[in-house]
Design an enzyme around this catalytic site. Structure first.
Site, short mmCIF file in Angstrom:
data_model
loop_
_atom_site.label_atom_id
_atom_site.label_comp_id
_atom_site.label_asym_id
_atom_site.label_seq_id
_atom_site.Cartn_x
_atom_site.Cartn_y
_atom_site.Cartn_z
N HIS A 1 0.85 -1.20 0.00
CA HIS A 1 0.00 0.00 0.00
C HIS A 1 0.88 1.23 0.00
CE1 HIS A 1 0.02 1.59 4.24
NE2 HIS A 1 0.16 0.33 4.61
N ASP B 1 5.59 2.88 7.24
CA ASP B 1 4.23 2.42 6.92
C ASP B 1 3.62 3.34 5.88
OD1 ASP B 1 1.73 1.32 6.87
OD2 ASP B 1 1.12 2.09 8.84
N GLU C 1 -5.39 1.79 1.90
CA GLU C 1 -5.26 0.62 2.80
C GLU C 1 -5.61 1.03 4.21
OE1 GLU C 1 -3.09 -2.04 5.70
OE2 GLU C 1 -2.99 0.10 5.41
N GLU C 2 -5.17 2.24 4.59
CA GLU C 2 -5.33 2.68 5.98
C GLU C 2 -6.81 2.92 6.33
OE1 GLU C 2 -3.05 2.37 8.01
OE2 GLU C 2 -1.10 2.69 7.05
N ASP D 1 4.20 -4.80 3.70
CA ASP D 1 3.66 -3.67 4.46
C ASP D 1 4.45 -3.55 5.75
OD1 ASP D 1 2.16 -1.73 5.70
OD2 ASP D 1 0.28 -2.88 5.74
N HIS E 1 2.04 4.97 12.80
CA HIS E 1 0.90 5.87 12.60
C HIS E 1 1.11 7.23 13.29
CE1 HIS E 1 -2.25 2.73 11.08
NE2 HIS E 1 -1.15 2.82 10.34
N1 TRP Z 1 -1.46 -2.72 7.82
C1 TRP Z 1 -1.26 -2.02 9.07
C2 TRP Z 1 -1.16 -0.55 8.72
O1 TRP Z 1 -0.84 -0.22 7.60
C3 TRP Z 1 -0.01 -2.45 9.78
C4 TRP Z 1 -0.07 -3.85 10.24
C5 TRP Z 1 -0.51 -4.26 11.43
C6 TRP Z 1 0.32 -4.99 9.52
N2 TRP Z 1 -0.44 -5.61 11.50
C7 TRP Z 1 0.08 -6.07 10.35
C8 TRP Z 1 0.85 -5.18 8.29
C9 TRP Z 1 0.37 -7.35 9.95
C10 TRP Z 1 1.14 -6.47 7.88
C11 TRP Z 1 0.89 -7.54 8.71
O2 TRP Z 1 -1.38 0.28 9.55
ZN ZN Z 2 0.59 -0.27 6.48
#
Ligand code: TRP
Ligand code: ZN
Ligand code: CA
Length: 438
Positions: free
Chosen positions: A125, A137, A171-172, A200, A287
């Protein structure tokens, strides 16, 4: 001939010790001499990946401090990635969708070639949260996937599978972009996916090395990479399904991926095996506004970028392709006893477009009283010789088996020959039949 007899005894002893031929029937033959090595996965330059991160950082700085869905920094990020891919020869597609009243974008990049019915996709993402630039991220995954794609172009990779790369929007906000992409794939298109690899957060400053445990083949591929560099891994558990792979997994596509940890705390056991700080989050800036270019472990980013390329190279190369047309010659060709010239059994191939595949299959059926006498070659229409059998197998009789030949530099159409030469006196036989499959 006494010389011949003593050679035979030595051969019998060797095979008895090795225990290779348990029954009288000859085993199926592999032909390592004729198989080309798969291209070696590249070492992705960390400096290139970091240069993309610094561009994402600049983009955020110039656009209100973030790269979030619906903000100018997101579209600028898409434009940056797309321009790199277009210049490298990818076929790019910008897919738009609407979420929370704003236009979102997915970027899809196809590498021309490969089997259109077997697609390997890698994605990340590209959006950040609105509180910061989103460098770990998910600038990290976005940059690693971009640099892997650019490495494919630099290598002129011609993998068996069709390669596709994707950068997801929103994605967020709940995997919005990747869900949109998957939902808009016709069922027939979904069925063509061999796998989806997700990246990610792969440069967390206090990193763990987590591998998704979804598809076992993909998981094993990543684990093989890390064991090769002596880095232990763990299964990813920090919110399973919390990234874009879930959109693919939900429709039955095999998925895998890498992750270096978000807000979970590194345990002392993890700090012992990976280094870093126990009792501290994998990413204390998760974040937050401090998810900037300082919020990256270079080592983790480097290893995971290399792992991404390793997986694309390895999984992209290893599709069993469905067999193409076959041509056979079933006429017996006598193999006169040594000393004698080689004999050949010709097959005329026509109607096959282009070159022979890297996995050209040659089935051989030779009746002979001593296969250790025989040298067997495949001779291409232009005279190039591919050795299939060079007097191995000792005193066993007959050669019945399959060989895989990388004949990708040969035009398929023309006259192919199976050429057999008897190199030692006493035993005789004939080519019973042979077959070539493209
Ligand atoms: N996808 C989440 C984000 O972008 C981060 C995340 C949390 C994540 N747990 C995960 C990414 C496990 C991959 C696998 O905020
Ligand atoms: Zn992420
Ligand atoms: Ca002989």
């Amino acid at each position: 001939m006494s010389l011949s007899v003593s050679r035979r005894l030595a051969a019998v002893t060797a095979f008895a010790v090795a225990g290779l031929f348990a029954s009288a029937a000859p085993a199926a033959l592999a032909a390592p001499t004729a198989v080309a090595a798969a291209p070696t996965p590249p070492d992705i330059p960390l400096a290139n990946v970091k240069a993309h991160l610094s561009q994402f950082s600049t983009i955020a700085a110039n656009n209100g401090g973030n790269r979030a869905h619906g903000r100018a920094g997101y579209k600028a990020s898409i434009d940056y990635v797309k321009a790199k891919l277009d210049a490298a020869g990818f076929t790019t597609t910008l897919q738009t969708f609407t979420s929370s009243g704003a236009t979102g974008y997915n970027l899809i990049a196809d590498w021309p070639g490969g089997d259109p019915n077997s697609v390997l996709m890698a994605g990340a993402h590209l959006d950040s949260v609105s509180s910061g630039a989103g460098i770990n991220d998910n600038g990290s995954g976005s940059a690693a996937v971009l640099e892997t794609a650019l490495a494919v172009s630099r290598a002129g990779l011609q993998p068996t599978k069709h390669l596709r790369f994707g950068w997801w929007g929103a994605e967020e906000l709940g995997l919005i972009g990747s869900k949109y992409y998957v939902n808009n794939l016709p069922t027939a298109e979904r069925a063509k996916f061999a796998g989806y690899l997700n990246f990610d957060m792969i440069g967390s400053p206090n990193p763990g090395y987590f591998v998704y445990d979804d598809d076992p083949t993909i998981e094993q591929t990543f684990k093989n990479y890390f064991s090769g560099i002596g880095v232990p891994t763990e299964i990813e558990t920090e919110g399973d399904g919390r990234s874009d792979h879930a959109s693919f997994k939900n429709v039955g596509i095999p998925v895998g991926g890498l992750f270096t940890g978000a807000s979970n705390t590194k345990t002392s056991a993890q700090a012992q095996k990976w280094g870093g700080t126990a009792g501290q989050a994998f990413d204390r800036c998760y974040h937050s506004s401090c998810d900037n270019t300082a919020n990256i472990s270079d080592t983790a980013l480097d290893r995971n970028s290399d792992a991404a390329a390793y997986a694309v190279w390895t999984l992209g190369a290893s599709t069993p392709v469905p067999p193409g047309p076959s041509f056979e010659n079933t006429a017996d060709v006598n193999i006169p006893d040594s000393p004698a010239a080689a004999v050949s059994s010709p097959i005329t191939v026509s109607g096959v477009a282009g070159n022979a595949p890297a996995t050209t299959k040659v089935d051989v059926n030779i009746v002979h009283t001593y296969r250790g006498d025989l040298v067997v070659d495949l001779v291409a229409p232009d005279g190039t010789v591919y050795n299939l059998h060079n007097r191995s197998g000792g005193s066993a009789d007959n050669i019945v088996g399959s060989y895989t030949v990388n004949a990708s530099s040969e035009v398929a159409n023309g006259v192919w020959n199976l050429r057999v030469r008897d190199t030692a006196a006493q035993d005789i036989g004939y080519i019973n039949s042979w077959k070539i499959t493209f």
